[in-house]
Scaffold this motif. Structure first.
Motif, PDB file in Angstrom:
ATOM      1  N   UNK A   9       0.968  -1.266  -0.154  1.00 56.21           N
ATOM      2  CA  UNK A   9       0.088  -0.048   0.116  1.00 56.21           C
ATOM      3  C   UNK A   9       0.926   1.306  -0.101  1.00 56.21           C
ATOM      4  N   UNK A  10       0.397   2.341  -0.759  1.00 58.76           N
ATOM      5  CA  UNK A  10       1.098   3.744  -0.342  1.00 58.76           C
ATOM      6  C   UNK A  10       0.340   4.466   0.397  1.00 58.76           C
ATOM      7  N   UNK A  11       1.045   5.295   1.277  1.00 56.94           N
ATOM      8  CA  UNK A  11       0.488   6.245   2.323  1.00 56.94           C
ATOM      9  C   UNK A  11       1.024   7.500   1.936  1.00 56.94           C
ATOM     10  N   UNK A  12      -0.149   8.387   1.592  1.00 57.09           N
ATOM     11  CA  UNK A  12       0.244   9.819   1.378  1.00 57.09           C
ATOM     12  C   UNK A  12      -0.239  11.012   2.518  1.00 57.09           C
ATOM     13  N   UNK A  80       4.422  16.003  -3.057  1.00 55.11           N
ATOM     14  CA  UNK A  80       3.981  14.484  -3.550  1.00 55.11           C
ATOM     15  C   UNK A  80       4.715  13.464  -2.713  1.00 55.11           C
ATOM     16  N   UNK A  81       5.107  13.617  -1.658  1.00 56.75           N
ATOM     17  CA  UNK A  81       5.730  12.669  -0.827  1.00 56.75           C
ATOM     18  C   UNK A  81       4.622  11.343  -0.534  1.00 56.75           C
ATOM     19  N   UNK A  82       5.206  10.114  -0.394  1.00 55.44           N
ATOM     20  CA  UNK A  82       4.436   9.103  -0.054  1.00 55.44           C
ATOM     21  C   UNK A  82       5.466   8.123   0.405  1.00 55.44           C
ATOM     22  N   UNK A  83       4.810   7.312   1.084  1.00 52.72           N
ATOM     23  CA  UNK A  83       5.750   5.681   1.617  1.00 52.72           C
ATOM     24  C   UNK A  83       4.915   4.596   1.202  1.00 52.72           C
ATOM     25  N   UNK A  84       5.560   3.636   0.711  1.00 50.59           N
ATOM     26  CA  UNK A  84       5.258   2.447   0.538  1.00 50.59           C
ATOM     27  C   UNK A  84       5.367   1.424   1.731  1.00 50.59           C
ATOM     28  N   UNK A  85       4.449   0.716   1.857  1.00 48.42           N
ATOM     29  CA  UNK A  85       4.689  -0.213   2.934  1.00 48.42           C
ATOM     30  C   UNK A  85       4.112  -1.834   2.417  1.00 48.42           C
TER      31      UNK A  85
END
Length: 89
Positions: A9-12, A80-85
């Protein structure tokens, strides 16, 4: 949403309602003094006592009985930052 182990999942910024026990959302992204990307996450009721949590690549967090590992934090110094988990258990 129930995720299988290995799901990504991506979290923005804002909220992601796809987590069991969520939502989980990015409250802030930044680069540490040494250039390491970091993020502040919040949202789920079960984190109420902790408030928002700080995470970096390799860190894990649990929400709704599912444990997730942060695999990447992208463009931490931009809007536009996001993290991938990925779900690990």
């Amino acid at each position: 949403m129930e995720h299988e182990i290995g799901a990504e999942e991506n979290i923005t910024y804002g909220r992601n309602d796809r987590f069991v026990g969520g939502p989980v959302g990015g409250g802030r992204f930044w680069l540490d003094e040494d250039g390491t990307p970091a993020a502040k996450l919040g949202g789920p009721e079960e984190w109420r006592d902790e408030g928002m949590i700080d995470v970096r690549r390799g860190d894990t967090f649990t929400v709704g009985g599912q444990t997730w590992r942060v695999t990447d934090i992208v463009d931490a110094d931009s809007d536009d930052a996001y993290l991938t988990v990925v779900r690990v258990s």
